[in-house]
Write an enzyme that holds these catalytic residues in place. Structure first.
Site, PDB file in Angstrom:
ATOM      1  N   HIS A  69      19.238   0.397  29.229  1.00 54.38           N
ATOM      2  CA  HIS A  69      18.801  -1.018  29.316  1.00 54.38           C
ATOM      3  C   HIS A  69      18.077  -1.299  28.007  1.00 54.38           C
ATOM      4  O   HIS A  69      16.995  -0.769  27.751  1.00 54.38           O
ATOM      5  CB  HIS A  69      17.876  -1.241  30.517  1.00 54.38           C
ATOM      6  CG  HIS A  69      18.617  -1.283  31.826  1.00 54.38           C
ATOM      7  ND1 HIS A  69      18.071  -0.820  33.004  1.00 54.38           N
ATOM      8  CD2 HIS A  69      19.857  -1.722  32.130  1.00 54.38           C
ATOM      9  CE1 HIS A  69      18.955  -0.990  33.979  1.00 54.38           C
ATOM     10  NE2 HIS A  69      20.048  -1.545  33.479  1.00 54.38           N
ATOM     11  N   SER A  70      18.675  -2.152  27.208  1.00 54.28           N
ATOM     12  CA  SER A  70      18.284  -2.231  25.787  1.00 54.28           C
ATOM     13  C   SER A  70      16.843  -2.675  25.559  1.00 54.28           C
ATOM     14  O   SER A  70      16.226  -2.285  24.580  1.00 54.28           O
ATOM     15  CB  SER A  70      19.226  -3.175  25.045  1.00 54.28           C
ATOM     16  OG  SER A  70      19.602  -4.265  25.852  1.00 54.28           O
ATOM     17  N   GLU A  72      14.225  -1.854  27.016  1.00 49.06           N
ATOM     18  CA  GLU A  72      13.217  -0.868  27.402  1.00 49.06           C
ATOM     19  C   GLU A  72      12.894   0.019  26.189  1.00 49.06           C
ATOM     20  O   GLU A  72      13.184   1.218  26.170  1.00 49.06           O
ATOM     21  CB  GLU A  72      13.714  -0.097  28.619  1.00 49.06           C
ATOM     22  CG  GLU A  72      13.934  -1.045  29.806  1.00 49.06           C
ATOM     23  CD  GLU A  72      14.752  -0.506  30.969  1.00 49.06           C
ATOM     24  OE1 GLU A  72      15.033  -1.278  31.902  1.00 49.06           O
ATOM     25  OE2 GLU A  72      15.102   0.696  30.948  1.00 49.06           O
ATOM     26  N   ARG A 145      24.805  -0.378  36.765  1.00 44.14           N
ATOM     27  CA  ARG A 145      25.456  -0.787  38.026  1.00 44.14           C
ATOM     28  C   ARG A 145      26.970  -0.624  37.910  1.00 44.14           C
ATOM     29  O   ARG A 145      27.709  -1.048  38.784  1.00 44.14           O
ATOM     30  CB  ARG A 145      25.147  -2.262  38.331  1.00 44.14           C
ATOM     31  CG  ARG A 145      23.675  -2.603  38.600  1.00 44.14           C
ATOM     32  CD  ARG A 145      23.127  -1.928  39.838  1.00 44.14           C
ATOM     33  NE  ARG A 145      21.775  -2.383  40.169  1.00 44.14           N
ATOM     34  CZ  ARG A 145      20.672  -1.937  39.594  1.00 44.14           C
ATOM     35  NH1 ARG A 145      20.770  -1.020  38.635  1.00 44.14           N
ATOM     36  NH2 ARG A 145      19.484  -2.401  39.944  1.00 44.14           N
ATOM     37  N   TYR A 248      14.599   0.521  45.639  1.00 47.27           N
ATOM     38  CA  TYR A 248      15.501  -0.367  46.380  1.00 47.27           C
ATOM     39  C   TYR A 248      16.928   0.192  46.328  1.00 47.27           C
ATOM     40  O   TYR A 248      17.196   1.182  45.659  1.00 47.27           O
ATOM     41  CB  TYR A 248      15.493  -1.770  45.772  1.00 47.27           C
ATOM     42  CG  TYR A 248      15.661  -1.839  44.256  1.00 47.27           C
ATOM     43  CD1 TYR A 248      14.871  -2.709  43.500  1.00 47.27           C
ATOM     44  CD2 TYR A 248      16.573  -1.043  43.565  1.00 47.27           C
ATOM     45  CE1 TYR A 248      14.994  -2.787  42.122  1.00 47.27           C
ATOM     46  CE2 TYR A 248      16.700  -1.112  42.189  1.00 47.27           C
ATOM     47  CZ  TYR A 248      15.905  -1.990  41.474  1.00 47.27           C
ATOM     48  OH  TYR A 248      16.035  -2.056  40.100  1.00 47.27           O
TER      49      TYR A 248
END
Lengths: 309, 94
Positions: A69-70, A72, A145, A248
């Site tokens: 995730h860029s 982060e 995902r 989750y």
């Protein structure tokens, strides 16, 4: 001239600087470190990983990736510190030396290069890949995902405008496919750690189902040990557990897929912080974050070394 | 380049599932351009959301009208982005 010693590990860097750093590292100790291109991103950027190896053929291996995730940024910055620790540690740090005498270590510092470049050029808050979604004005797929593990079940979105858009099909993103192909062709990876931020969590499978992982008990015990080691340095408190019980339901996730490939020691970290700065963690926290995380990583790598399967 | 002047990051503490659902309803409103840094899942977990300036008033009124607790985690996101850029550029000249 830039060198491994003058590189500023306590600062954030852009894509070119990180790729230059990887070249510096490989040039510094070619007998230990090599750079491998495992594919090309959607926009055509090379997808590079570092291989730390002291010999052997198809040795059992450990995989660490950061920056899927860029936005982060503390994760890519920590990946740079991990690379330096591996370079410096071999022959000096007994644990690193012992691990590298038995395992190869693959480190992918910028797992989402298009997204990362975009956070530096256009939108600091960009998370996804930069692939074009036909029929939509919204760009990008959530690369966490897009894996073929519970792909498409609850825990991801079918809406291209969502930050958790799963993509048109599993492995649609070249950034994901490159790792899938590498893992399958290597066939002897024994631990897989994918590093995110933030929330201060250490997670193991599963995320897409409430079904317990067959090795849940061992993974939980090892997570506790790793988290205790992490906290011992600066007192940073982590929670740990399976993805679905700790945060989750998330489908199509990286470590669900790696675990289902038979890679028992599959973990995801969510680094600092718990919600003061979030993705905007100040650069002053890069080194302490990387140092504490390194202690946890060593626990996982040592356990992998001592528990062949 | 995306500008975050006036964007705030709110930390929302939902008291129960019903309040989590109320926040999820917000998530559906694409016009608000909300960016959930931590998604609304269950009451034990905090919800962090980046709210563009244009949506701030509406979101705060909505939360207050449903008695949903929130605090401001980041007052002005652009300030942190600018600080980060300054730190990086300063590093260039060290």
């Amino acid at each position: 001239p830039l060198s491994i010693e003058t590189f500023n590990y306590a600062s954030y860097h852009n894509l070119d600087e990180i790729y230059d750093f990887m070249d510096l590292l490989a040039a510094e100790k070619p007998s230990l470190v090599s750079k491998i291109q495992i594919g090309r991103s959607y926009e055509g950027r090379p997808i590079n990983i570092l291989k730390f190896s002291t010999g052997g053929v198809k040795r059992p291996a450990i995989w660490i990736d950061t920056g899927i995730h860029s936005r982060e940024w503390v994760t890519q910055a920590s990946g740079i510190v991990f690379a330096k620790k591996l370079l410096d540690g071999y022959g000096k740090d007994a644990s690193v030396t012992s691990i590298l005498d038995h395992f190869d270590i693959f480190l992918e510092i910028v797992t989402n290069p298009d997204g990362f470049a975009f956070t530096h050029s256009k939108n600091r808050m960009w998370r996804k890949t930069r692939s074009i979604n036909s029929g939509s004005s919204c760009v990008g797929v959530d690369p966490n995902r897009n894996w073929d593990a519970g792909f498409g079940v609850a825990g991801s979105s079918g809406n291209p405008c969502s930050e958790t858009y799963r993509g048109p099909r599993a492995n649609s993103e070249p950034e994901v496919k490159a790792i899938v192909d590498f893992v399958k062709s290597h066939g002897n990876i024994k631990a897989f750690v994918s590093i995110h931020s933030y929330s201060q969590l250490l997670l193991y499978p599963f995320g897409y189902t409430s079904k317990k992982a067959a090795d849940a008990q061992e993974l939980d015990a090892l997570a506790k040990k790793a988290v205790d080691a992490l906290s011992s340095l600066h007192g940073t408190q982590y929670k740990y557990g399976s993805i679905i019980t700790t945060i989750y339901q998330a489908s199509g996730g990286t470590i669900d897929w790696t675990y289902e490939q038979g890679i028992k020691y599959s973990y995801t970290f969510e680094l600092r912080d718990t919600g003061r700065y979030g993705f905007m963690l100040p650069a002053s926290q890069i080194i302490p974050t990387a140092e504490e995380t390194w202690l946890a990583l060593k626990v996982i790598m040592e356990h992998t070394r001592d528990h062949p399967y | 380049t995306e500008n975050f002047v006036g964007h705030q990051v709110l930390r929302i503490s939902a008291a129960d599932e019903a309040q989590v659902d109320k926040v999820k309803d917000l998530e559906e409103l694409e016009d608000l351009q909300l960016d959930f840094w931590r998604a609304p899942v269950h009451p034990e977990l905090p919800i962090d959301v980046r709210v563009p300036f244009a949506s701030l008033q509406g979101v705060k009124v909505y939360l207050e009208s449903h008695d949903i607790d929130y605090s401001i985690m980041i007052e002005d996101l652009q300030e942190l982005v600018d600080e980060e850029q300054l730190h990086m550029s300063r590093r260039h000249f060290m």
